[in-house]
Motif scaffolding. Structure first.
Motif, PDB file in Angstrom:
ATOM      1  N   LYS A  23      -9.318  24.339  19.730  1.00 31.89           N
ATOM      2  CA  LYS A  23      -8.847  23.086  20.333  1.00 31.89           C
ATOM      3  C   LYS A  23      -9.560  21.862  19.758  1.00 31.89           C
ATOM      4  O   LYS A  23      -9.988  20.950  20.496  1.00 31.89           O
ATOM      5  CB  LYS A  23      -8.980  23.140  21.855  1.00 31.89           C
ATOM      6  N   THR A  42      -5.626  19.457  19.486  1.00 25.46           N
ATOM      7  CA  THR A  42      -4.798  20.389  18.731  1.00 25.46           C
ATOM      8  C   THR A  42      -4.633  19.921  17.294  1.00 25.46           C
ATOM      9  O   THR A  42      -5.094  18.851  16.908  1.00 25.46           O
ATOM     10  CB  THR A  42      -3.422  20.555  19.412  1.00 25.46           C
ATOM     11  N   TYR A  81      -7.114  25.022  15.505  1.00 25.38           N
ATOM     12  CA  TYR A  81      -6.108  25.328  16.527  1.00 25.38           C
ATOM     13  C   TYR A  81      -6.680  26.204  17.634  1.00 25.38           C
ATOM     14  O   TYR A  81      -6.506  25.922  18.819  1.00 25.38           O
ATOM     15  CB  TYR A  81      -4.917  26.022  15.855  1.00 25.38           C
TER      16      TYR A  81
END
Length: 547
Positions: A104, A165, A101
């Motif tokens: 990315k 994500t 997360y």
């Protein structure tokens, strides 16, 4: 009775939820899934066993599975997939998902959930998974009907890949074996367009650049595809070139405008010139280390992702687009530099560090200085090697002293989890078996994932793990020392790493003197089995340490 219902449903639809899920993943190019078997995903495991297109990589801990998925996504730019059971299975995934997360990385997590008639009850291991994972996943949903599996799966994969994500699907235990009418869809052909620019359209940026008296460039991982153009721009503009850790390997260390890294572990003299800059061009970079950066410079930022523009950085002008398209236009438009005094200043800082770095890497003694170990790694690894770094003392020493030949580095950038080095190396070797893969880890970081030495054995992954064994959580110890704190809890109780590696069917080596560093590293790198090299390391306080 339940078995009869299941068979009747399958007879009508032909395929189960688990089977169609796997087929849709295959169509989207997924080749492997990382995970640990658990009660709530047994139906999925059965379907995995009945096909041969997607490989299940069984690891020892779900955190390792998620870190491997994150590493695969970072390395390949594709989708990394991890799976786990409900309750503690998902709980254990969270650390690796946090890494994906924050950096990315496109990762999909699939977890089993309580049977449909137990959702919301006091059933064992039940927790609202959507609430649990909410801070780390941009999309998370519970599969409520077997015919929705393709729609929710495609939504999750699309969002993960387009936005870079984490996404997540919860599938009730009984749902995996239920029949579905849903049919897999072809993967959409995604033509990733670029913003069209002409030199005239970048006039505002070029005008600012042409007013610069003390220009600097700070390049991040987003500059990788424009590396040669960045080098050309720095030369024409008369700018010193700095890089984040993620971009450390995009140019060889011999590049004439390259000063190295900025911040802790970078060129210790770089801040002396960077803080004087009047115009800074950021290229694919979000690294802006406080205390090392100019306060009043005009800042231009280029990034393909609009959300990165101005993220924690006081920019004047943001340019959303591909650096490989934009930088050549800046080269075309910027004036040839005449700022010889400024160029002499940053060249002096560059040369000063080149000489000091050479000296640091030649230190002798036992235990071995970290800089000397880094120099031996630099001399021993292949030019196209994949280097996976753990988080901690090894990170800052590699950032400080490693002189790249354009190797590729994987590390936990923003989440900064310990234990990342080994899982990343395992994933890298699975994805790119033809390349040399070397994990560079501290003793404390390796001890968090020791069980997964056996994962390399299980899948015959010929990786090399180099362990800086100084007996401490050294980075934390350094900070406590410079802060005047007692170093409580930083000393480690270490195993005999060589014996432990050999017990896992690895080749094990120990180095206690710098005289045989390169020789033994070469032996390990040439091994036909996984190899671990334990290096007895001096517990040196890193010179850039701040409390």
């Amino acid at each position: 009775m339940q078995q009869n219902i299941r068979m009747d449903t399958e007879a009508l639809s032909g395929k189960t939820v688990a089977e169609q899920l796997l087929e849709q993943l295959r169509i989207w190019g997924v080749k492997r899934m990382y995970g640990v078997v658990g009660d709530a995903i047994l139906g999925l495991m059965d379907a995995i066993a009945k096909q041969d297109k997607i490989q299940f990589i069984a690891v020892k801990h779900e955190s390792t599975a998620a870190m491997m998925a994150s590493a695969e996504a970072k390395l390949t730019g594709g989708l990394g997939v991890c799976i786990a059971t409900m309750g503690p299975g998902l709980g254990n995934l969270l650390n690796g998902l946090g890494d994906a997360y924050k950096d990315k990385a496109s990762v999909l997590a699939i977890t089993g959930q309580a049977p449909t008639d137990k959702i919301g009850t006091d059933y064992k291991q039940y927790v609202n998974q959507q609430e649990l994972i909410k801070p780390l996943a941009q999309y998370s949903t519970l599969l409520a009907h077997p015919d929705a599996i393709i729609k929710v799966l495609n939504k999750a994969m699309h969002m993960s890949l387009v936005k870079g994500t984490v996404t997540h699907l919860s599938v009730p235990k009984d749902m995996f074996t239920r029949g579905t009418k849903a049919m897999p869809h072809p993967k959409p052909l995604l033509l990733k367009g670029t913003y069209h620019f002409e030199a005239e359209g970048l006039k505002q940026a070029i005008d600012i650049m042409n007013l610069a008296q003390r220009p600097m460039i700070l390049a991040g991982v987003g500059a990788r595809n424009a590396a040669k153009h960045v080098e050309t721009l720095a030369e024409k503009w008369g700018a010193g070139l700095l890089v984040s850790l993620g971009a450390k390997t995009i140019l060889p260390d011999t590049s004439p405008n390259l000063l190295g890294g900025i911040g802790q572990g970078g060129n210790p003299y770089a801040a002396q010139v960077f803080t004087q800059a009047d115009v800074v061009l950021l290229i694919g970079d979000t690294w802006w280390p406080e205390g090392y950066v100019p306060q009043n410079a005009r800042i231009i930022q280029i990034d393909y992702m609009q959300e990165n523009i101005g993220k924690g950085i006081p920019i004047e002008l943001g340019i959303v687009g591909d650096s490989a398209t934009i930088v050549p236009l800046l080269v075309e438009g910027v004036q040839q530099s005449t700022h010889t005094t400024w160029k002499s200043q940053w060249q002096e800082m560059r040369q000063k560090w080149v000489q000091q770095n050479e000296q640091e890497g030649n230190q002798t003694g036992s235990p071995i200085h970290p800089s000397r170990i880094v120099r031996a790694i630099e001399k021993s690894v292949q030019p196209n090697a994949i280097l996976t770094l753990d988080t901690g003392d090894v990170t800052v020493w590699m950032n400080r002293n490693f002189r790249s030949q354009q190797q590729e580095m994987l590390f936990s950038g923003e989440w900064r989890t310990m234990g990342f080095g080994l899982p990343a190396a395992l994933a890298a070797k699975l994805c790119m078996p033809e390349r040399q893969v070397v994990a560079i880890v501290g003793d404390g970081g390796l001890e968090m994932v020791l069980a997964d030495l056996l994962t390399a054995t299980r899948y015959n992954l010929q990786i090399t793990v180099i362990v800086f064994n100084n007996g401490y959580l050294q980075m934390e110890r350094d900070k406590m020392i410079v802060s005047g704190f007692n170093q409580e809890g930083t000393d480690l109780t270490n195993p005999d790493f060589v014996t432990l590696a050999q017990a896992c069917s690895w080749n094990g080596y120990r180095i206690d003197s710098d005289t045989k560093l390169e020789e033994i590293l070469q032996q390990a790198l040439a091994s036909n089995r996984p190899a671990l090299v334990e290096v007895l390391t001096a517990p040196v306080v890193h010179p850039e340490t701040k409390g």
